[in-house]
Design a protein around this motif. Structure first.
Motif, PDB file in Angstrom:
ATOM      1  N   MET A   1     -10.653  -7.295  27.161  1.00  0.00           N
ATOM      2  CA  MET A   1     -11.898  -8.029  27.330  1.00  0.00           C
ATOM      3  C   MET A   1     -12.307  -8.683  26.011  1.00  0.00           C
ATOM      4  O   MET A   1     -11.942  -8.215  24.934  1.00  0.00           O
ATOM      5  CB  MET A   1     -13.010  -7.093  27.825  1.00  0.00           C
ATOM      6  N   GLN A   2     -13.080  -9.759  26.107  1.00  0.00           N
ATOM      7  CA  GLN A   2     -13.551 -10.460  24.925  1.00  0.00           C
ATOM      8  C   GLN A   2     -14.931  -9.924  24.523  1.00  0.00           C
ATOM      9  O   GLN A   2     -15.839  -9.885  25.336  1.00  0.00           O
ATOM     10  CB  GLN A   2     -13.697 -11.956  25.224  1.00  0.00           C
ATOM     11  N   ALA A   3     -15.059  -9.485  23.290  1.00  0.00           N
ATOM     12  CA  ALA A   3     -16.369  -9.049  22.801  1.00  0.00           C
ATOM     13  C   ALA A   3     -16.337  -9.077  21.288  1.00  0.00           C
ATOM     14  O   ALA A   3     -15.359  -8.656  20.678  1.00  0.00           O
ATOM     15  CB  ALA A   3     -16.694  -7.646  23.296  1.00  0.00           C
ATOM     16  N   ASN A   4     -17.420  -9.612  20.705  1.00  0.00           N
ATOM     17  CA  ASN A   4     -17.518  -9.601  19.248  1.00  0.00           C
ATOM     18  C   ASN A   4     -17.920  -8.194  18.820  1.00  0.00           C
ATOM     19  O   ASN A   4     -19.112  -7.880  18.717  1.00  0.00           O
ATOM     20  CB  ASN A   4     -18.556 -10.645  18.815  1.00  0.00           C
ATOM     21  N   PHE A   5     -16.910  -7.364  18.622  1.00  0.00           N
ATOM     22  CA  PHE A   5     -17.199  -5.959  18.337  1.00  0.00           C
ATOM     23  C   PHE A   5     -16.058  -5.356  17.510  1.00  0.00           C
ATOM     24  O   PHE A   5     -15.134  -4.724  18.051  1.00  0.00           O
ATOM     25  CB  PHE A   5     -17.375  -5.193  19.651  1.00  0.00           C
ATOM     26  N   PRO A   6     -16.086  -5.571  16.185  1.00  0.00           N
ATOM     27  CA  PRO A   6     -14.988  -5.111  15.338  1.00  0.00           C
ATOM     28  C   PRO A   6     -15.017  -3.597  15.115  1.00  0.00           C
ATOM     29  O   PRO A   6     -16.024  -3.053  14.656  1.00  0.00           O
ATOM     30  CB  PRO A   6     -15.220  -5.864  14.022  1.00  0.00           C
ATOM     31  N   ILE A   7     -13.917  -2.965  15.418  1.00  0.00           N
ATOM     32  CA  ILE A   7     -13.837  -1.499  15.351  1.00  0.00           C
ATOM     33  C   ILE A   7     -13.035  -1.092  14.113  1.00  0.00           C
ATOM     34  O   ILE A   7     -11.858  -1.426  13.982  1.00  0.00           O
ATOM     35  CB  ILE A   7     -13.188  -0.939  16.633  1.00  0.00           C
ATOM     36  N   ALA A   8     -13.700  -0.380  13.214  1.00  0.00           N
ATOM     37  CA  ALA A   8     -13.015   0.082  11.998  1.00  0.00           C
ATOM     38  C   ALA A   8     -12.238   1.368  12.251  1.00  0.00           C
ATOM     39  O   ALA A   8     -11.258   1.655  11.551  1.00  0.00           O
ATOM     40  CB  ALA A   8     -14.044   0.313  10.885  1.00  0.00           C
ATOM     41  N   GLY A   9     -12.673   2.153  13.223  1.00  0.00           N
ATOM     42  CA  GLY A   9     -11.968   3.402  13.498  1.00  0.00           C
ATOM     43  C   GLY A   9     -12.538   4.088  14.722  1.00  0.00           C
ATOM     44  O   GLY A   9     -13.679   3.829  15.120  1.00  0.00           O
ATOM     45  N   ILE A  10     -11.719   4.938  15.333  1.00  0.00           N
ATOM     46  CA  ILE A  10     -12.166   5.727  16.493  1.00  0.00           C
ATOM     47  C   ILE A  10     -11.788   7.182  16.241  1.00  0.00           C
ATOM     48  O   ILE A  10     -10.637   7.468  15.883  1.00  0.00           O
ATOM     49  CB  ILE A  10     -11.490   5.261  17.806  1.00  0.00           C
ATOM     50  N   MET A  11     -12.748   8.079  16.426  1.00  0.00           N
ATOM     51  CA  MET A  11     -12.453   9.513  16.378  1.00  0.00           C
ATOM     52  C   MET A  11     -12.348   9.968  17.838  1.00  0.00           C
ATOM     53  O   MET A  11     -13.353   9.954  18.560  1.00  0.00           O
ATOM     54  CB  MET A  11     -13.569  10.262  15.642  1.00  0.00           C
ATOM     55  N   PRO A  12     -11.165  10.339  18.282  1.00  0.00           N
ATOM     56  CA  PRO A  12     -10.980  10.602  19.718  1.00  0.00           C
ATOM     57  C   PRO A  12     -11.786  11.789  20.238  1.00  0.00           C
ATOM     58  O   PRO A  12     -12.195  11.795  21.389  1.00  0.00           O
ATOM     59  CB  PRO A  12      -9.484  10.874  19.858  1.00  0.00           C
ATOM     60  N   PHE A  13     -11.989  12.792  19.399  1.00  0.00           N
ATOM     61  CA  PHE A  13     -12.814  13.940  19.790  1.00  0.00           C
ATOM     62  C   PHE A  13     -13.747  14.273  18.631  1.00  0.00           C
ATOM     63  O   PHE A  13     -13.287  14.450  17.501  1.00  0.00           O
ATOM     64  CB  PHE A  13     -11.968  15.180  20.071  1.00  0.00           C
ATOM     65  N   SER A  14     -15.036  14.389  18.916  1.00  0.00           N
ATOM     66  CA  SER A  14     -15.987  14.805  17.882  1.00  0.00           C
ATOM     67  C   SER A  14     -17.052  15.690  18.527  1.00  0.00           C
ATOM     68  O   SER A  14     -17.556  15.370  19.611  1.00  0.00           O
ATOM     69  CB  SER A  14     -16.644  13.586  17.236  1.00  0.00           C
ATOM     70  N   ALA A  15     -17.389  16.767  17.843  1.00  0.00           N
ATOM     71  CA  ALA A  15     -18.450  17.652  18.338  1.00  0.00           C
ATOM     72  C   ALA A  15     -19.695  17.539  17.472  1.00  0.00           C
ATOM     73  O   ALA A  15     -20.634  18.325  17.628  1.00  0.00           O
ATOM     74  CB  ALA A  15     -17.956  19.091  18.359  1.00  0.00           C
ATOM     75  N   THR A  16     -19.722  16.556  16.571  1.00  0.00           N
ATOM     76  CA  THR A  16     -20.831  16.491  15.607  1.00  0.00           C
ATOM     77  C   THR A  16     -21.665  15.209  15.695  1.00  0.00           C
ATOM     78  O   THR A  16     -22.653  15.076  14.983  1.00  0.00           O
ATOM     79  CB  THR A  16     -20.282  16.590  14.164  1.00  0.00           C
ATOM     80  N   ASP A  17     -21.287  14.261  16.527  1.00  0.00           N
ATOM     81  CA  ASP A  17     -21.984  12.974  16.504  1.00  0.00           C
ATOM     82  C   ASP A  17     -23.133  12.865  17.497  1.00  0.00           C
ATOM     83  O   ASP A  17     -23.950  11.944  17.406  1.00  0.00           O
ATOM     84  CB  ASP A  17     -20.975  11.841  16.713  1.00  0.00           C
ATOM     85  N   TRP A  18     -23.163  13.785  18.466  1.00  0.00           N
ATOM     86  CA  TRP A  18     -24.262  13.851  19.438  1.00  0.00           C
ATOM     87  C   TRP A  18     -24.429  15.334  19.733  1.00  0.00           C
ATOM     88  O   TRP A  18     -23.540  15.925  20.387  1.00  0.00           O
ATOM     89  CB  TRP A  18     -23.904  13.053  20.685  1.00  0.00           C
ATOM     90  N   PRO A  19     -25.489  15.964  19.247  1.00  0.00           N
ATOM     91  CA  PRO A  19     -25.598  17.422  19.368  1.00  0.00           C
ATOM     92  C   PRO A  19     -25.373  17.912  20.793  1.00  0.00           C
ATOM     93  O   PRO A  19     -25.987  17.409  21.744  1.00  0.00           O
ATOM     94  CB  PRO A  19     -27.032  17.706  18.913  1.00  0.00           C
ATOM     95  N   GLY A  20     -24.446  18.864  20.920  1.00  0.00           N
ATOM     96  CA  GLY A  20     -24.180  19.477  22.228  1.00  0.00           C
ATOM     97  C   GLY A  20     -23.193  18.724  23.082  1.00  0.00           C
ATOM     98  O   GLY A  20     -22.877  19.161  24.197  1.00  0.00           O
ATOM     99  N   LYS A  21     -22.677  17.602  22.596  1.00  0.00           N
ATOM    100  CA  LYS A  21     -21.751  16.803  23.410  1.00  0.00           C
ATOM    101  C   LYS A  21     -20.411  16.660  22.697  1.00  0.00           C
ATOM    102  O   LYS A  21     -20.359  16.543  21.465  1.00  0.00           O
ATOM    103  CB  LYS A  21     -22.301  15.382  23.641  1.00  0.00           C
ATOM    104  N   LEU A  22     -19.373  16.620  23.511  1.00  0.00           N
ATOM    105  CA  LEU A  22     -18.052  16.282  22.985  1.00  0.00           C
ATOM    106  C   LEU A  22     -17.865  14.780  23.201  1.00  0.00           C
ATOM    107  O   LEU A  22     -17.935  14.297  24.337  1.00  0.00           O
ATOM    108  CB  LEU A  22     -16.971  17.071  23.731  1.00  0.00           C
TER     109      LEU A  22
END
Ligand code: SF4
Length: 216
Positions: A1-22
């Motif tokens: 898809m086309q979107a102006n949205f440059p991605i510098a990196g992706i962490m596939p699994f994180s338990a620290t970026d939204w409390p209580g969520k993977l």
């Protein structure tokens, strides 16, 4: 898809970026600010190196369907990019069970309004970095006084959206020992509490007495 949205990196699994969520956490390039304690100034460049496309993000989310609670858009500053609502809508369309989280400094209230006013692009959860009182913010992040007022307008708008049950809001700030932000912390806590919210405090590491990141 086309979107102006440059991605510098992706962490596939994180338990620290939204409390209580993977979550899978997506880091965009670019930040309008230059916080004294920023640990990752390379991310401040909006034209910095990208490592994934939006299609690759969607593929990753598809490969982890059922394993993740949510995707979090972080940075840098994700609201810098016009493509953010487009990407959120695509996540909602393809992965309706997935929550959507956003990390932002709220520097551009018009973009926050745009996201939240439309239910198809509204994050379920926002982590807002208030950074400092309006009069102190320019010295900490390098913005103008008008920019500081804008960031606090975002706080007011998101606090109202949270009170109305439109989204969950976590307000946080970063301080360092002995600095002006620690001195002003009680006032900052009062300001946030007056909006019905708690302030989550993060302590900056590897900084000098003025809060400047000194690396490791
Ligand atoms: S808002 Fe975040 S990414 Fe931007 S300069 Fe500050 S710490 Fe760095």
């Amino acid at each position: 898809m086309q979107a102006n949205f440059p991605i510098a990196g992706i962490m596939p699994f994180s338990a620290t970026d939204w409390p209580g969520k993977l979550t899978a956490s997506v880091f965009t390039t670019g930040c309008p600010w230059a916080c004294v304690y920023c640990h990752n100034p390379a991310l401040q460049d909006p034209y910095g190196e990208t490592t994934a496309t939006v299609d690759e993000l969607m593929e990753l989310l598809a490969s982890r369907e059922g394993l993740l609670d949510a995707v979090v858009f972080s940075g840098g500053e994700p609201t810098m990019h016009r493509g953010l609502p487009v990407v959120i809508r695509e996540v909602r369309r393809r992965f309706p069970a997935l929550g959507v989280g956003l990390h932002t400094c709220g520097y551009l209230p018009s973009r926050i309004h745009e996201l939240v006013d439309d239910p198809t692009s509204r994050p379920d959860w926002v982590g807002l970095d208030v950074k400092a009182l309006p009069e102190t913010l320019p010295g900490v992040v390098g913005c103008t006084p008008a920019g500081a007022r804008n960031a606090w307008e975002s706080l007011n708008f998101l606090a109202e959206a949270s009170a109305a049950g439109l989204l969950e809001l976590q307000v946080r700030t970063t301080v360092w020992h002995g600095g002006i932000l620690e001195e002003q912390l009680p006032r900052l806590q009062e300001e946030v509490a007056s909006r019905g919210l708690d302030l989550v405090i993060q302590w900056a590491h590897d900084v000098d007495s003025d809060g400047h990141y000194v690396g490791v």
